[in-house]
Write a protein that holds these residues in place. Structure first.
Motif, PDB file in Angstrom:
ATOM      1  N   ALA A 145      -0.745   5.268   2.582  1.00 16.65           N
ATOM      2  CA  ALA A 145      -1.072   3.839   2.676  1.00 16.65           C
ATOM      3  C   ALA A 145      -2.342   3.618   3.487  1.00 16.65           C
ATOM      4  CB  ALA A 145       0.098   3.105   3.325  1.00 16.65           C
ATOM      5  N   TYR A 149      -7.291  -1.839  -6.285  1.00 17.26           N
ATOM      6  CA  TYR A 149      -7.324  -1.155  -4.980  1.00 17.26           C
ATOM      7  C   TYR A 149      -8.370  -0.047  -4.969  1.00 17.26           C
ATOM      8  CZ  TYR A 149      -4.469   2.491  -7.232  1.00 17.26           C
ATOM      9  OH  TYR A 149      -4.002   3.460  -8.085  1.00 17.26           O
ATOM     10  N   ILE A 153      -5.529   3.463   1.420  1.00 15.88           N
ATOM     11  CA  ILE A 153      -5.564   2.513   0.296  1.00 15.88           C
ATOM     12  C   ILE A 153      -6.032   1.161   0.813  1.00 15.88           C
ATOM     13  CG2 ILE A 153      -4.128   1.271  -1.414  1.00 15.88           C
ATOM     14  CD1 ILE A 153      -3.186   3.906  -2.145  1.00 15.88           C
ATOM     15  N   ARG A 168       0.841  -1.218   0.000  1.00 15.82           N
ATOM     16  CA  ARG A 168       0.000   0.000   0.000  1.00 15.82           C
ATOM     17  C   ARG A 168       0.870   1.260   0.000  1.00 15.82           C
ATOM     18  NH1 ARG A 168      -3.502   0.118   4.664  1.00 15.82           N
ATOM     19  NH2 ARG A 168      -2.414  -1.610   5.627  1.00 15.82           N
TER      20      ARG A 168
END
Ligand code: PLP
Length: 395
Positions: A97, A256, A100, A80
């Motif tokens: 991150a 994602y 995500i 991530r």
């Protein structure tokens, strides 16, 4: 009693899948080379060699309990972080991150995002033509789907119609650029206009309206233009990305969700994404694929093959007399049916072993979709059939 709703969804396959299944049967009967199957958006170009190389290396060097083990629910933190850095370098937004969430492709990205934001009674708007599964995803999440047709002449956003459709119940608008099925790319000026419209509506109603940017075709662009990155223009944006198309990994189920840091209460929205992923059983996307894509973030399959296919098909079809919306991206061509009923036209096409998808399920009538992510040979060999088909209507 089981769920009638789910049973009927399961029994009634999508039109696209139905034609694909017909194609499989027909290929067994008369040979695959004699069937011109343009039904599915299944990339024919192999994934870049880096993908196979890195997978081999991982398989040989990384301990199985890591490579095949669970990652954390939202995805491996290292992966991530790599994705967040990539997004930041490329688009100059402040991804991190912890915003995500790794998913099993764009389908999962969309269902999770919709479940994260929708409460019963909310409305989700789609712009027709649209990917038919949006209806399934939105309704499953509890939203009422509202279809807003694009402008007939260029299939771009019809802002008058869109403005009328937005209410105080509008929770989400799904935008897909480059578009499946039309190949249309929304230009920057329209993204700016859309952003202004939504900001005004949010203010008018005191609500949050989320733009879900469904982006599996972001890298498939044939005009040299840059597809606007929506988080730069509109704060309440959730990006639903997938490696299925440009990296040619549709069966590996990897993508994602990126919740823009500018989303109102983005931490809560991200928590709702994690909650929806958990509730839908979508925790921990495939580990091997997470690690693999993290090493291939700037790679794509050789998309020049699609560009060549597009040219060959577009030039031939227009020469034969078809009316075609020239696609700027993705790998689909939207062609006007010479008769009002596109289903009837698709049945006629089957006589020439051409498998095309009627546009009705995409939310507009009178077109067919051709998926040209096939081999150049298939396109070349199919051209006489396309010629004979349109001649049926010139008689
Ligand atoms: N969104 C659009 C517009 C698509 O065309 C597709 C697949 O064809 C998806 C989402 C689902 O993609 P994935 O295979 O990554 O789940």
């Amino acid at each position: 009693m089981i769920s009638e709703k789910m049973m009927s969804l399961g029994k009634k396959s999508s039109v696209i899948r139905g034609i694909f299944e017909y194609g499989k049967k027909r290929k067994a009967e008369i040979g695959a080379e004699n069937v011109f199957d343009f039904s599915l958006g299944n990339p024919s170009v192999p994934a870049p060699k880096e993908v196979t190389e890195i997978m081999k290396e991982f398989l040989e060097t990384v301990p199985a309990e890591v490579l095949h083990g669970y990652t954390s629910g939202p995805g491996d933190i290292g992966v991530r972080t790599e994705i967040a850095n990539y997004i930041n370098n490329k688009f100059k937004v402040e991804a991190s991150a912890n915003l995500i969430y790794m998913t099993c492709g764009a389908a999962a990205s969309l269902t999770i995002s919709l479940n994260a934001i929708v409460n019963s009674g909310d409305e989700a708007i789609v712009l027709a033509p649209f990917f038919p599964e949006y209806r399934v995803f939105a309704e499953q999440a509890g939203a009422t789907l509202k279809v807003v047709p694009c402008k007939k002449e260029d299939l771009q956003i019809d802002f008058v119609a869109l403005e009328k459709a937005i209410t105080n119940k509008t929770k989400a608008i799904i935008v897909n650029s480059p578009n499946n099925p039309s190949g249309v790319i929304i230009p920057e000026c329209d993204i700016i206009k859309l952003s202004e419209l939504l900001n005004n509506k949010q203010e008018e109603y005191g609500t949050d309206i989320y733009l879900l940017a469904d982006e599996p075709y972001r890298e498939l662009v044939f005009t040299g233009e840059e597809v606007p990155y929506i988080p730069k223009y509109y704060d309440n944006t959730i990006v639903c990305y997938s490696y299925s198309k440009a990296l040619s990994l549709p069966g590996e189920r990897i993508g994602y969700i990126f919740v823009s840091p500018k989303v109102t209460d983005c931490g809560d929205v991200y928590a709702a994404v994690c909650g929806a992923g958990r509730a839908l059983g979508y925790v921990c996307a495939p580990s091997l694929m997470q690690y693999t894509i993290a090493k291939c973030l700037d790679k794509t399959a050789d998309v020049s093959i699609y560009e060549a296919n597009r040219k060959m098909l577009y030039d031939a079809l227009t020469e034969y007399g078809y009316t075609v919306i020239k696609p700027d991206g993705a790998f689909y061509m939207f062609v006007k049916s010479p008769v009002e009923d596109a289903n009837e036209f698709c049945e006629m096409a089957k006589k020439y072993e051409l498998l095309l998808v009627p546009s009705d399920d995409f939310g507009v009538n009178g077109f067919v979709r051709i998926s040209y992510c096939v081999s150049p040979e298939q396109i070349e060999n199919s051209l006489p059939a396309f010629k004979k088909l349109i001649e049926e209507y010139k008689k």
